[in-house]
Design an enzyme around this catalytic site. Sequence first.
Site, PDB file in Angstrom:
ATOM      1  N   LYS A  79       0.646  -1.068   0.062  1.00  0.00           N
ATOM      2  CA  LYS A  79      -0.019  -0.064  -0.073  1.00  0.00           C
ATOM      3  C   LYS A  79       0.872   1.202  -0.043  1.00  0.00           C
ATOM      4  O   LYS A  79       1.879   1.537   0.777  1.00  0.00           O
ATOM      5  CB  LYS A  79      -0.894  -0.115   1.114  1.00  0.00           C
ATOM      6  CG  LYS A  79      -1.847   1.087   1.432  1.00  0.00           C
ATOM      7  CD  LYS A  79      -2.662   0.943   2.582  1.00  0.00           C
ATOM      8  CE  LYS A  79      -3.652   2.091   2.817  1.00  0.00           C
ATOM      9  NZ  LYS A  79      -4.633   1.743   4.147  1.00  0.00           N
ATOM     10  N   SER A 154      -9.508   1.438   3.242  1.00  0.00           N
ATOM     11  CA  SER A 154      -8.423   2.514   2.434  1.00  0.00           C
ATOM     12  C   SER A 154      -7.418   1.727   1.711  1.00  0.00           C
ATOM     13  O   SER A 154      -6.867   2.148   0.774  1.00  0.00           O
ATOM     14  CB  SER A 154      -7.912   3.627   3.104  1.00  0.00           C
ATOM     15  OG  SER A 154      -6.775   3.255   3.853  1.00  0.00           O
ATOM     16  N   SER A 178      -9.556  -0.506   7.619  1.00  0.00           N
ATOM     17  CA  SER A 178      -9.066  -0.187   6.311  1.00  0.00           C
ATOM     18  C   SER A 178      -8.378  -1.480   5.723  1.00  0.00           C
ATOM     19  O   SER A 178      -8.170  -1.428   4.466  1.00  0.00           O
ATOM     20  CB  SER A 178      -8.195   0.790   6.287  1.00  0.00           C
ATOM     21  OG  SER A 178      -9.054   2.037   6.291  1.00  0.00           O
TER      22      SER A 178
END
Length: 461
Positions: A79, A154, A178
């Site tokens: 990420k 996210s 997330s």
Amino acid sequence: MSANTLSLAEASALIAARKLSPVELLSDCLARIAAVEPKLNAFIRQLPAEAMAQAKQAEAEIATHGPRSPLHGIPVGLKDIIDLAGHPTTCHSKHRLDHVAAADAVVTARLRAQGAVFPGKLSTHEFAIGGPCFDLPFPPARNPWNPAHHPGGSSSGSGASVGGRMLPAALGTDTGGSIRHPASHCGIVGMKPTYGLVSRRGVFPLAFTLDHVGPMTRTVRDNAMMLNAIAGHDPGDPGSVAHATEDYTRALNGGLQGLRIGFVRHFHEADSMASPQVVAALEAAARLLAAEGATVSDITLPSLEQFAAVNRIILCSEAGAIHEHWLREAPGDYAHLTRRRLLPGMFISGPDYVQAQRRRRALVAAVEAAFAEVDLLLCASSMEEACEIDDPAAVDRTYSRQARTPFNVTGHPAVALMCGQHNGLPLALQLVGRNFAEATVYRAAAAYERAAPWAAMAPAL
């Protein structure tokens, strides 16, 4: 069968047996990325040449000495709030386009030491808070089961890349759900470990006392293997805990006999009414867990509203402190949605923050009391399947309809995994354990995964 469809454990075993090379595995992953990435936008930055050099090095080392770990030669995505030395950590934001990481994050370094290969940096909601935004330098990631739909966030690119069979594993972060949100919407396994188990040094923060880093994979075994690689004390992370090293795969075949599971029905029946399909999937999961040997009984926790209120005050306050300079000096460089979510943190008072932390202690005590009666909790993850990504009203309506936030507030380990489908999109459950009881959470999740049909399903993309 293409190597990119293999689980991490399957690929690792074939590499160790010299029946698959890291170069072959990466080549198939890169071919899959080329085929589906234009539809999914899972990557912010692809690094095929660098990854191939790493795969060739891994292949040579394995040929000479054997694999140094089960992750040797395995492609893993990061990420893009997690540092990878020599490359930008953009946080999916205009604010960070020119930021280049001087060193690996601790989790990146641990994966590198295990021999992992890094094919690229993955999409996120801006600064891990914004949401799917179309006014940013990079497009939002999309759902591999249906690209018209939201992949969750996210850690959206992490979910899309693993769910879309581009990568066998990725790292995400989780401050209010997330990791588990995209895991739920993309039909994969996502673990938020116990607070402090995995270092966050070198990961751009959202909220210091709520942030977690964890693995996202296609199977429970893969997830436990990833946690083995990244868990461990880091004196440079103030939230890190000196917990003894352990093997999180050790109980995967233990079954459910003797485990007591508390079903938190009121989360989805009263606090935030789930869709009929989610209710049915959770009830079916509870029956299956009982049939496999667990004792399943209802249990009551504080309401979702209480957990959400505490999480909101703490997250907004801490995020406001992190973003104060940019919010004052360059607010227009955020996406509209990100700015809207960050600004309340500038107006929350010190007493409000302190009272939220005091209330947090009471909520932690309530969950700890529940674990005096049961070994695990079962509850919903999202209250409905993924909405369409270009419908802002639907995104706003559904984003907070979830039961993940409580376990950021309390810090307990929680895993999300698929438990059904509706309209061709995944539905998911959560299993939650005592602090540092990840092995027990994985034990139950693996037993459910074996008994249920969902792990064999994949998007048709």
